[in-house]
Design a protein around this motif. Structure first.
Motif, PDB file in Angstrom:
ATOM      1  N   SER A   1     -49.173 -25.538  22.590  1.00 30.51           N
ATOM      2  CA  SER A   1     -50.116 -24.887  23.519  1.00 30.51           C
ATOM      3  C   SER A   1     -49.643 -23.461  23.757  1.00 30.51           C
ATOM      4  CB  SER A   1     -50.181 -25.659  24.837  1.00 30.51           C
ATOM      5  OG  SER A   1     -48.910 -25.744  25.431  1.00 30.51           O
ATOM      6  N   PHE A   2     -50.246 -22.537  23.007  1.00 26.58           N
ATOM      7  CA  PHE A   2     -49.846 -21.140  23.097  1.00 26.58           C
ATOM      8  C   PHE A   2     -50.981 -20.331  23.692  1.00 26.58           C
ATOM      9  CE2 PHE A   2     -47.648 -22.756  19.192  1.00 26.58           C
ATOM     10  CZ  PHE A   2     -46.401 -22.873  19.774  1.00 26.58           C
ATOM     11  N   PRO A   3     -50.658 -19.230  24.353  1.00 25.05           N
ATOM     12  CA  PRO A   3     -51.699 -18.447  25.040  1.00 25.05           C
ATOM     13  C   PRO A   3     -52.693 -17.768  24.102  1.00 25.05           C
ATOM     14  CG  PRO A   3     -49.578 -17.341  25.158  1.00 25.05           C
ATOM     15  CD  PRO A   3     -49.312 -18.706  24.618  1.00 25.05           C
ATOM     16  N   CYS A   4     -52.331 -17.554  22.841  1.00 27.00           N
ATOM     17  CA  CYS A   4     -53.261 -16.947  21.888  1.00 27.00           C
ATOM     18  C   CYS A   4     -52.942 -17.434  20.484  1.00 27.00           C
ATOM     19  CB  CYS A   4     -53.200 -15.423  21.959  1.00 27.00           C
ATOM     20  SG  CYS A   4     -51.587 -14.739  21.487  1.00 27.00           S
ATOM     21  N   ARG A   5     -53.771 -17.068  19.521  1.00 24.99           N
ATOM     22  CA  ARG A   5     -53.597 -17.552  18.163  1.00 24.99           C
ATOM     23  C   ARG A   5     -52.376 -16.910  17.505  1.00 24.99           C
ATOM     24  NH1 ARG A   5     -58.307 -18.118  14.063  1.00 24.99           N
ATOM     25  NH2 ARG A   5     -56.652 -19.458  13.222  1.00 24.99           N
ATOM     26  N   PHE A   6     -51.799 -17.681  16.574  1.00 22.47           N
ATOM     27  CA  PHE A   6     -50.662 -17.182  15.783  1.00 22.47           C
ATOM     28  C   PHE A   6     -51.225 -16.656  14.468  1.00 22.47           C
ATOM     29  CE2 PHE A   6     -47.150 -18.098  12.704  1.00 22.47           C
ATOM     30  CZ  PHE A   6     -46.279 -17.111  13.163  1.00 22.47           C
ATOM     31  N   GLN A   7     -51.270 -15.328  14.315  1.00 18.65           N
ATOM     32  CA  GLN A   7     -51.836 -14.697  13.118  1.00 18.65           C
ATOM     33  C   GLN A   7     -50.923 -13.566  12.666  1.00 18.65           C
ATOM     34  OE1 GLN A   7     -55.686 -13.699  14.930  1.00 18.65           O
ATOM     35  NE2 GLN A   7     -56.646 -15.134  13.500  1.00 18.65           N
ATOM     36  N   PRO A   8     -49.805 -13.916  12.047  1.00 17.10           N
ATOM     37  CA  PRO A   8     -48.844 -12.857  11.668  1.00 17.10           C
ATOM     38  C   PRO A   8     -49.392 -11.881  10.636  1.00 17.10           C
ATOM     39  CG  PRO A   8     -48.238 -14.970  10.706  1.00 17.10           C
ATOM     40  CD  PRO A   8     -49.348 -15.258  11.663  1.00 17.10           C
ATOM     41  N   PHE A   9     -50.365 -12.320   9.810  1.00 16.97           N
ATOM     42  CA  PHE A   9     -50.884 -11.418   8.777  1.00 16.97           C
ATOM     43  C   PHE A   9     -52.161 -10.702   9.204  1.00 16.97           C
ATOM     44  CE2 PHE A   9     -48.563 -14.564   6.099  1.00 16.97           C
ATOM     45  CZ  PHE A   9     -47.640 -13.690   5.547  1.00 16.97           C
ATOM     46  N   GLN A  10     -52.921 -11.275  10.158  1.00 19.44           N
ATOM     47  CA  GLN A  10     -54.194 -10.657  10.556  1.00 19.44           C
ATOM     48  C   GLN A  10     -54.027  -9.965  11.918  1.00 19.44           C
ATOM     49  OE1 GLN A  10     -54.359 -14.160   9.768  1.00 19.44           O
ATOM     50  NE2 GLN A  10     -54.766 -13.722   7.610  1.00 19.44           N
ATOM     51  N   ASP A  11     -53.615  -8.743  11.866  1.00 22.69           N
ATOM     52  CA  ASP A  11     -53.515  -7.930  13.075  1.00 22.69           C
ATOM     53  C   ASP A  11     -52.637  -8.571  14.147  1.00 22.69           C
ATOM     54  OD1 ASP A  11     -55.273  -6.086  11.945  1.00 22.69           O
ATOM     55  OD2 ASP A  11     -56.996  -7.277  12.613  1.00 22.69           O
ATOM     56  N   GLY A  12     -51.635  -9.369  13.702  1.00 24.84           N
ATOM     57  CA  GLY A  12     -50.731  -9.985  14.663  1.00 24.84           C
ATOM     58  C   GLY A  12     -49.827  -8.946  15.310  1.00 24.84           C
ATOM     59  N   SER A  13     -49.217  -9.331  16.399  1.00 27.00           N
ATOM     60  CA  SER A  13     -48.284  -8.425  17.067  1.00 27.00           C
ATOM     61  C   SER A  13     -47.036  -8.242  16.210  1.00 27.00           C
ATOM     62  CB  SER A  13     -47.894  -8.997  18.431  1.00 27.00           C
ATOM     63  OG  SER A  13     -47.161 -10.210  18.243  1.00 27.00           O
ATOM     64  N   SER A  14     -46.242  -7.259  16.592  1.00 29.27           N
ATOM     65  CA  SER A  14     -44.987  -7.018  15.860  1.00 29.27           C
ATOM     66  C   SER A  14     -44.098  -8.254  15.896  1.00 29.27           C
ATOM     67  CB  SER A  14     -44.271  -5.823  16.478  1.00 29.27           C
ATOM     68  OG  SER A  14     -42.985  -5.673  15.926  1.00 29.27           O
ATOM     69  N   GLY A  15     -44.046  -8.942  17.051  1.00 28.64           N
ATOM     70  CA  GLY A  15     -43.231 -10.150  17.165  1.00 28.64           C
ATOM     71  C   GLY A  15     -43.687 -11.232  16.200  1.00 28.64           C
ATOM     72  N   GLN A  16     -45.009 -11.409  16.052  1.00 30.68           N
ATOM     73  CA  GLN A  16     -45.508 -12.428  15.132  1.00 30.68           C
ATOM     74  C   GLN A  16     -45.195 -12.066  13.685  1.00 30.68           C
ATOM     75  OE1 GLN A  16     -49.564 -13.556  15.715  1.00 30.68           O
ATOM     76  NE2 GLN A  16     -49.302 -14.063  17.895  1.00 30.68           N
ATOM     77  N   ARG A  17     -45.339 -10.796  13.337  1.00 25.78           N
ATOM     78  CA  ARG A  17     -45.061 -10.394  11.952  1.00 25.78           C
ATOM     79  C   ARG A  17     -43.591 -10.619  11.592  1.00 25.78           C
ATOM     80  NH1 ARG A  17     -48.646  -6.001  13.082  1.00 25.78           N
ATOM     81  NH2 ARG A  17     -46.889  -4.595  13.428  1.00 25.78           N
ATOM     82  N   ARG A  18     -42.713 -10.495  12.564  1.00 27.28           N
ATOM     83  CA  ARG A  18     -41.280 -10.691  12.281  1.00 27.28           C
ATOM     84  C   ARG A  18     -40.992 -12.120  11.821  1.00 27.28           C
ATOM     85  NH1 ARG A  18     -38.020  -6.697  14.284  1.00 27.28           N
ATOM     86  NH2 ARG A  18     -36.240  -8.061  14.566  1.00 27.28           N
ATOM     87  N   LEU A  19     -41.845 -13.077  12.204  1.00 21.74           N
ATOM     88  CA  LEU A  19     -41.592 -14.478  11.844  1.00 21.74           C
ATOM     89  C   LEU A  19     -41.889 -14.781  10.386  1.00 21.74           C
ATOM     90  CD1 LEU A  19     -42.790 -16.439  14.996  1.00 21.74           C
ATOM     91  CD2 LEU A  19     -40.662 -15.236  14.546  1.00 21.74           C
TER      92      LEU A  19
END
Length: 1029
Positions: free
Chosen positions: A695-713
């Motif tokens: 249950s996360f507050p928003c979608r996990f999209q590291p490749f589609q305009d994700g935040s810097s934190g998501q891209r690091r993953l």
């Protein structure tokens, strides 16, 4: 017509006569090969050769007869396979008759007989006839070495092909050979003669009454005293003769009555080599002897071995003496006894105990360890010997432990006990009650627990090792013993004073946990869990470093005991829950704390690799949990959590990469396919359904305009997909590769763009050759070329180029040369040149996270050698053509390539490359200097002649670099100064005063490691040219 036919018949005969005449009278050697070639081609027959030789064979002059027979013999050596049986009979009779001829003729006769001994058409009985003639007519030891060797060759050939015929001679054959060999001195002949004697014995030829004579004719060479001459073309070493003679002496028990007194005499001599040879020969003899052969010599053998072990200053003699005693005891142990026969083993062991027991009561005296070693050597020979000696020695040692109160004395006694306990691991006992240690178990455990509570660290260490060995004995320890032991190990694991004890305690815990998982689950895991919870509270309060250190010890202990699948199911949840609680409780988590948890998880993963079931359990438990924590940390924060920020740091993500990679490499293809079906959609589609907390507050999209934190993953995705077996199909591969290429050139986050480039390269390396790989390559090349144009993405495009190049170089892909040429071209780039130079280090080095053999990457053998061959000429050419401001880049790249190249490949190219390496030492870049020095140091040892030509430059540059601002460069330069002393002394002597003065400065360096290298190097230069140096 008739006249023409007559002329044709006479013509070849006349040519043959001419060749014979040139050889016999003209003393030419070439005609012999020509005649042999003509016989093989069918131009002449052997009979025609004999007829052409007629006058020569009957010539009254011995030398002429010898030349004639020599020609015939040389022809036969090349043409013996063409002979018919009738021809062989006549030739044998001819040669046997000529054995009575003049001594000048005999060598040529023997060569002919050697040729005939190789004939397949040799009729039965003639082998015996030939040997009888040689034994009767030839005094072999009066011949030259080569002719004696011929006789040995004849005998060897007949033994290989006519064994039954020779055995029909009975002992006469043995006696004849004894006469042939008696007095032989040449090592080349001795090797053959020893082999013949060995075959005589091993193939059951009759020795008759000549056993002692055969022994005397061989044992007179014992011990071998032979030093090969310098530049010996035959390559015979002393060790060859020793082993060959030993094989003879130890080949039969019938030599025992003659050999054993000789061995005792040589062991008692003052010559070291004789002692070693004798003890090693005795060791070999025990493999074929029995009680009958040894009985009369046991007291003398024991006395000699005891004296050597007690008194020798040579470790080699001691080791060989102990090995001989072990073999003697093993020999006595395996002999089958009659009911009324004396048991020599018991009496022999009783003698050993009588002479050694009393020394065990003196732990401070010098004979205590020799005595213990003798007893352990005998005890290790058989279960019977082990029981006999242990039952006598253990009570004494247990008593002595309690009698002596000093820690060093107790440590000596406990180490002896440990030695005897280790011997029991060699033997298995079907009946539990027969195990000799059962009666001593309580005393041994009590003694070990006393050692574990002693303040002496060294005694604790021996106690830990002893209990580990006790625990390895099946069904020996009770549950109470284990509970006490676990308590001691827990206490020792958290000792702050001495790191040795807690490291040993962790190792012992791991070994014992694999054997007793229930005991450790019941008694140790709960204690560690409680310790972990206390540690969390200490971390929350920000307590002093001591408690943080205790917390780290707890993590290490949890990973250390994870050696059994059942324990892993308890320790892994503890470690993961610990991470989750740190996340939820807003613990003040430092980066080092999180990395420590990840390191413990990685160690557990490594232990799980041994068991497929544990490996899958770890993977499906740990990987989703880590991914969930990381995804949670990458989301926009609703509440403050220090851990969430920490989880996204470079070092922590690198630690998590190691955990996921280790958890994935050993998965079976089927299980890996199950996992990849969840993890790839997580990153491409944001499918979080398989995560434990999703249950996360928003979608996990590291490749589609994700935040810097998501891209690091993406680094975690890289760890997973680049560790999969090659035959696992990755879903949505086309989309994944395109997304990775796009992200790899994103300038906003260097960490994520590098991780994407590495992931792309890791996947590309594993794909089978074909259209798909070509399409992905073209995609990457287009992106690289676009990115390398002036703009914000140049650095990221270069990184993608570098990793794709490495992926192709490792698998020998045809396009790798195009990409390496592009990389070489970038060395001249003002902005990317230095990075391109460092890139050559990456291409030649082994990675730890991607493109590894452990991660199933395609890494071809000798890729470094191929890279060197294909690219170094371009680097050298580019260096000469480059402008001064970019020349250092070429030198740096070349230095990196050469430094990681296997030295045997580099040595042949050294003369052409050395000038560039020397120029690299003048480069101001410390990395170039260090890499070049590391390359030059082994070359000084392996190619001194080439390096000697540049000694003036080497001395100057090394001394200059010994004052470098970089400590690593100073150390490397001083090591090279040390290695310089291996060059020829006359070349170095003119520089000795200068070097000694210059090396005085680093003796006062502020860094201890630099001073240490300076002392070592200066000492070698001081000794240069002195006697014995």
């Amino acid at each position: 017509m008739a006249a023409a036919a007559a002329l044709e018949a006479v013509a070849p005969t006349g040519a043959l006569w001419g060749l014979v005449h040139d050889f016999v009278m003209g003393q030419q050697e070439g005609p012999a090969d020509q005649v042999a070639a003509d016989v093989k081609s069918g131009s002449y027959t052997v009979l025609q050769v004999v007829e052409a030789l007629g006058s020569s064979l009957e010539n009254p002059e011995p030398r002429t007869r010898a030349r004639g027979i020599q020609l015939l013999s040389q022809v036969l050596l090349q043409c013996q396979s063409l002979l018919l049986e009738k021809e062989v009979v006549h030739l044998i009779l001819f040669y046997e008759n000529r054995l009575k001829d003049h001594h000048l003729v005999i060598p040529s006769v023997l060569q002919g007989l050697r040729a005939l001994s190789l004939c397949v058409a040799l009729p039965p009985g003639l082998a015996v006839s030939v040997l009888k003639a040689i034994f009767q007519e030839v005094h072999v030891q009066s011949l030259l070495q080569v002719d004696r060797h011929t006789v040995y060759s004849i005998i060897t050939n007949f033994m290989q092909t006519r064994e039954e015929e020779l055995k029909g001679l009975g002992a006469d054959f043995t006696f004849g050979f004894i006469q042939v060999m008696d007095g032989e001195k040449d090592p080349r002949n001795l090797l053959v003669a020893f082999r013949i004697v060995h075959d005589l014995i091993s193939r059951d030829y009759s020795l008759g009454p000549f056993v002692e004579e055969l022994f005397e004719v061989t044992s007179c060479y014992f011990p071998i005293d032979f030093t090969p001459p310098p530049n010996d073309p035959h390559g015979i070493q002393r060790e060859d003769l020793i082993l060959s003679l030993r094989a003879v002496l130890a080949s039969t028990p019938r030599f025992a009555e003659f050999l054993l007194p000789l061995l005792i005499e040589k062991v008692d001599s003052e010559i070291l080599s004789a002692k070693l040879d004798s003890l090693q020969t005795l060791n070999a003899c025990c493999a074929v002897y029995g009680q009958k052969e040894l009985k009369d010599f046991l007291p003398s053998l024991w006395a000699s071995i005891r004296r050597e072990v007690f008194q020798t200053a040579s470790e080699r003699v001691e080791a060989d003496g102990l090995a001989a005693l072990h073999s003697l005891t093993a020999c006595l142990s395996r002999s089958v006894l009659r009911a009324d026969a004396e048991d020599l083993l018991d009496s022999f062991l009783s003698n050993i105990l009588q002479d050694c027991r009393h020394h065990l009561c003196e732990p401070d005296m010098k004979l205590v360890w020799p005595s213990a070693k003798l007893l352990q050597a005998a005890a290790g020979a058989s279960a019977r010997a082990c029981d006999h000696i242990t039952s006598n020695v253990l009570p004494l040692l247990l008593e002595q432990f309690h009698k002596h109160g000093q820690s060093n004395q107790r440590r000596t006694i406990l180490e002896m006990i440990l030695g005897f306990l280790k011997l029991h691991q060699k033997w298995s006992y079907e009946d539990k009650d027969e195990r000799p240690l059962n009666g001593f178990k309580d005393q041994l455990c009590s003694l070990v627990f006393m050692a574990l509570t002693d303040p002496s660290t060294q005694l604790q260490l021996v106690g830990i090792r002893t209990f580990t060995v006790l625990g390895a004995q099946p069904d020996l320890l009770s549950s109470g013993d284990l509970e006490l032991a676990v308590g001691h190990l827990y206490r020792l694991s958290f000792l702050e004073e001495d790191s040795q004890s807690w490291v040993a305690a962790l190792e012992a815990s791991g070994a014992l946990a694999a054997l007793y998982p229930i005991a450790f689950s019941s008694h140790l895991v709960p204690k560690l869990a409680e310790e972990l919870r206390r540690g969390e509270l200490d971390l929350a309060r920000g307590d002093e470093p001591t408690k943080r250190s205790r917390h780290l010890r707890c993590l290490q202990a949890l990973s250390a005991i994870s050696t059994h699948p059942n324990i892993v199911k308890e320790t892994l949840p503890l470690l993961l829950q610990h991470l989750c609680r740190m996340n939820k409780r807003t613990v003040i988590a430092e980066t080092s704390e999180v990395i420590a948890v990840c390191q413990s998880l990685q160690q557990v993963a490594e232990k799980c690799q041994r068991d497929p079931e544990s490996c899958w359990y770890f993977h499906q438990t740990a990987v989703p949990c880590l991914l969930a924590l990381a995804v949670q940390a990458s989301m926009p924060e609703k509440e403050h959590s220090v851990l969430r920020k920490v989880l996204l740091e470079d070092e922590v993500l690198a630690a998590m990469v190691s955990v996921i990679g280790t958890a994935t490499t050993h998965l079976s293809p089927d299980l890996a396919a199950q996992s990849v079906a969840h993890i790839v959609p997580l990153f491409l589609d944001g499918n979080i359904s398989f995560l434990p907390e999703n249950s996360f507050p928003c979608r996990f999209q590291p490749f589609q305009d994700g935040s810097s934190g998501q891209r690091r993953l993406v680094a975690l995705l890289m760890a997973f997909v680049c560790s999969l077996p090659r035959n696992v199909e990755i879903p949505q591969l086309n989309q994944l590769m395109r997304e990775l290429v796009e992200l790899s050139c994103c300038p906003s986050c260097p960490f994520s763009s590098t991780a994407a480039a590495k992931c792309f390269a890791g996947l590309l390396n594993k794909l089978p050759a074909g259209q798909q790989v070509d399409e992905f390559l073209q995609l990457a090349v287009d992106k690289v070329e676009a990115g390398l144009r002036p703009g914000p993405c140049r650095s990221q495009a270069f990184t993608l180029l570098l990793w794709v190049t490495k992926a192709l170089v490792l698998r020998y892909h045809p396009l790798s040369s195009c990409l390496t040429d592009r990389l070489t071209g970038l060395l001249s780039d003002p902005e990317l040149g230095p990075a391109a130079a460092d890139g050559f280090s990456l291409l030649m080095s082994d990675c730890t996270d991607v493109l590894t053999r452990a991660g199933h990457a395609e890494v071809r053998l000798m890729f470094r050698q191929r890279f060197f061959t294909d690219n170094v000429p371009a680097l050298v050419q580019g260096f000469h053509a480059a402008s001064q401001d970019v020349k250092p880049n070429y030198l740096k790249g070349l230095s990196h390539v050469l430094n990681r190249l296997p030295k045997p490949v580099l040595l042949p190219e050294l003369p052409t490359l050395l000038s560039l390496l020397l120029e690299a030492l003048s480069c101001s870049d410390c990395v170039v200097q260090l890499s070049t020095l590391s390359c030059l140091q082994p070359l000084l040892l392996e190619a001194p002649q080439v390096m000697s030509l540049h000694v003036d430059t080497l001395v100057t540059k090394f001394l200059n670099l010994s004052s470098s601002p970089s400590m690593a460069v100073r150390i490397a330069a001083l090591r090279c100064m040390h290695a310089l002393t291996r060059l020829p002394t006359p070349v170095l002597l003119p520089y000795k005063p200068q070097v000694i003065r210059a090396l005085a400065k680093p003796l006062d360096d502020k860094k201890r490691l630099v001073r240490k290298e300076a002392v070592s190097a200066r000492g070698e230069w001081f000794l240069l040219g002195s006697p014995g140096s």
